[in-house]
Design a protein around this motif. Sequence first.
Motif, PDB file in Angstrom:
ATOM      1  N   PHE A 111       0.945  -1.216   0.026  1.00  0.00           N
ATOM      2  CA  PHE A 111       0.043   0.113  -0.029  1.00  0.00           C
ATOM      3  C   PHE A 111       0.748   1.298   0.159  1.00  0.00           C
ATOM      4  O   PHE A 111       1.561   1.438   0.875  1.00  0.00           O
TER       5      PHE A 111
ATOM      6  N   CYS B 281      -5.601   8.501   0.870  1.00  0.00           N
ATOM      7  CA  CYS B 281      -4.941   7.458   1.482  1.00  0.00           C
ATOM      8  C   CYS B 281      -5.445   6.674   2.639  1.00  0.00           C
ATOM      9  O   CYS B 281      -5.573   5.450   2.809  1.00  0.00           O
TER      10      CYS B 281
ATOM     11  N   VAL C 109      -8.502   4.255   2.282  1.00  0.00           N
ATOM     12  CA  VAL C 109      -8.087   2.771   1.757  1.00  0.00           C
ATOM     13  C   VAL C 109      -7.379   2.106   3.056  1.00  0.00           C
ATOM     14  O   VAL C 109      -7.678   1.107   3.312  1.00  0.00           O
ATOM     15  N   ARG C 110      -6.394   2.721   3.962  1.00  0.00           N
ATOM     16  CA  ARG C 110      -5.980   2.193   4.950  1.00  0.00           C
ATOM     17  C   ARG C 110      -7.079   2.017   5.892  1.00  0.00           C
ATOM     18  O   ARG C 110      -7.088   0.773   6.428  1.00  0.00           O
TER      19      ARG C 110
ATOM     20  N   LEU D  61      -1.987   0.582  -4.882  1.00  0.00           N
ATOM     21  CA  LEU D  61      -2.041  -0.822  -4.133  1.00  0.00           C
ATOM     22  C   LEU D  61      -1.581  -1.748  -5.204  1.00  0.00           C
ATOM     23  O   LEU D  61      -1.884  -1.868  -6.167  1.00  0.00           O
TER      24      LEU D  61
ATOM     25  N   SER E 297      -8.483   5.907  -5.469  1.00  0.00           N
ATOM     26  CA  SER E 297      -8.975   5.196  -4.013  1.00  0.00           C
ATOM     27  C   SER E 297     -10.197   4.610  -4.135  1.00  0.00           C
ATOM     28  O   SER E 297     -10.321   3.469  -3.407  1.00  0.00           O
ATOM     29  N   ASN E 298     -11.231   4.807  -4.862  1.00  0.00           N
ATOM     30  CA  ASN E 298     -12.638   4.501  -5.027  1.00  0.00           C
ATOM     31  C   ASN E 298     -12.396   3.061  -5.392  1.00  0.00           C
ATOM     32  O   ASN E 298     -13.148   2.312  -5.238  1.00  0.00           O
TER      33      ASN E 298
ATOM     34  N   ILE F 200      -9.801   1.266  -5.561  1.00  0.00           N
ATOM     35  CA  ILE F 200      -9.316   0.188  -4.659  1.00  0.00           C
ATOM     36  C   ILE F 200     -10.097  -0.239  -3.660  1.00  0.00           C
ATOM     37  O   ILE F 200     -10.328  -1.379  -3.153  1.00  0.00           O
ATOM     38  N   LEU F 201     -11.122   0.753  -3.186  1.00  0.00           N
ATOM     39  CA  LEU F 201     -12.008  -0.013  -1.986  1.00  0.00           C
ATOM     40  C   LEU F 201     -13.000  -0.676  -2.771  1.00  0.00           C
ATOM     41  O   LEU F 201     -13.232  -1.726  -2.132  1.00  0.00           O
TER      42      LEU F 201
ATOM     43  N   CYS G 152     -15.271   5.178   5.870  1.00  0.00           N
ATOM     44  CA  CYS G 152     -13.840   5.012   5.418  1.00  0.00           C
ATOM     45  C   CYS G 152     -13.323   6.384   4.780  1.00  0.00           C
ATOM     46  O   CYS G 152     -12.313   6.927   5.127  1.00  0.00           O
TER      47      CYS G 152
END
Length: 219
Positions: free
Chosen positions: A4, A13, A16-17, A53, A63-64, A66-67, A157
């Motif tokens: 990550f 970030c 995602v974390r 990622l 980010s979205n 990745i989610l 998140c």
Amino acid sequence: MIQFFAYPESVFCAKVRIALDMKGLEYVEVPPPDGYGSATYKEVIPAGSIPGLKDDNAALSDSNAILEYLEEIAPSPALLPEHPVARAEVRALMGLHDTRIEPSVRAFYESIKSGTPPRDEIYSQLIEEMSAAFERLEDVIEAAPYAVGPHVTLVECAYATTFSQAQQLASLFGGELRLKPKCLRWWQEMQSLSHAAASIDMNRKAMQDWVAKFIQMDA
């Protein structure tokens, strides 16, 4: 092991974390090699952006996206509701975060990086505009107790660290983030989530250090 790529001051970030932690996934968090946008980093994450990622053959940015990937590979605990309407509401709130709410916070960055003094009038204007952006949330969340009902979703998140950073910046520059009753209740619930609290704390410390690079804050 998931890699990550992130910076602690980034709310994109952070979301995602928080999802990685909530799902109990094993990962190592590292900064992008040679900085984001670098040729070295693009060899790993072609877009060169953060968050990034790397997981087996997957090299993901945004980010979205990745989610959504994390939801596919680790469906429990679920962070997307089962009902199609509720899922659409989650995605709508994620879009609102990225296009309206987070940009109102990011708007501070230019003045900070230019070294604008803490009591400059520009910050009062930015705090006012940021508060107005957050007020838009009051009519589109349930706060029962979470944004889309009784269960934590990807919305929490996304928003937890953004709420924190907005309040932090408003306070640093002599103002206050206005939150209406539902938003205030929701924010209190987000702070009680242990995984969100960990990222909030990390982000607050990183932002304090980042601001100090450019501005001598009042004692």
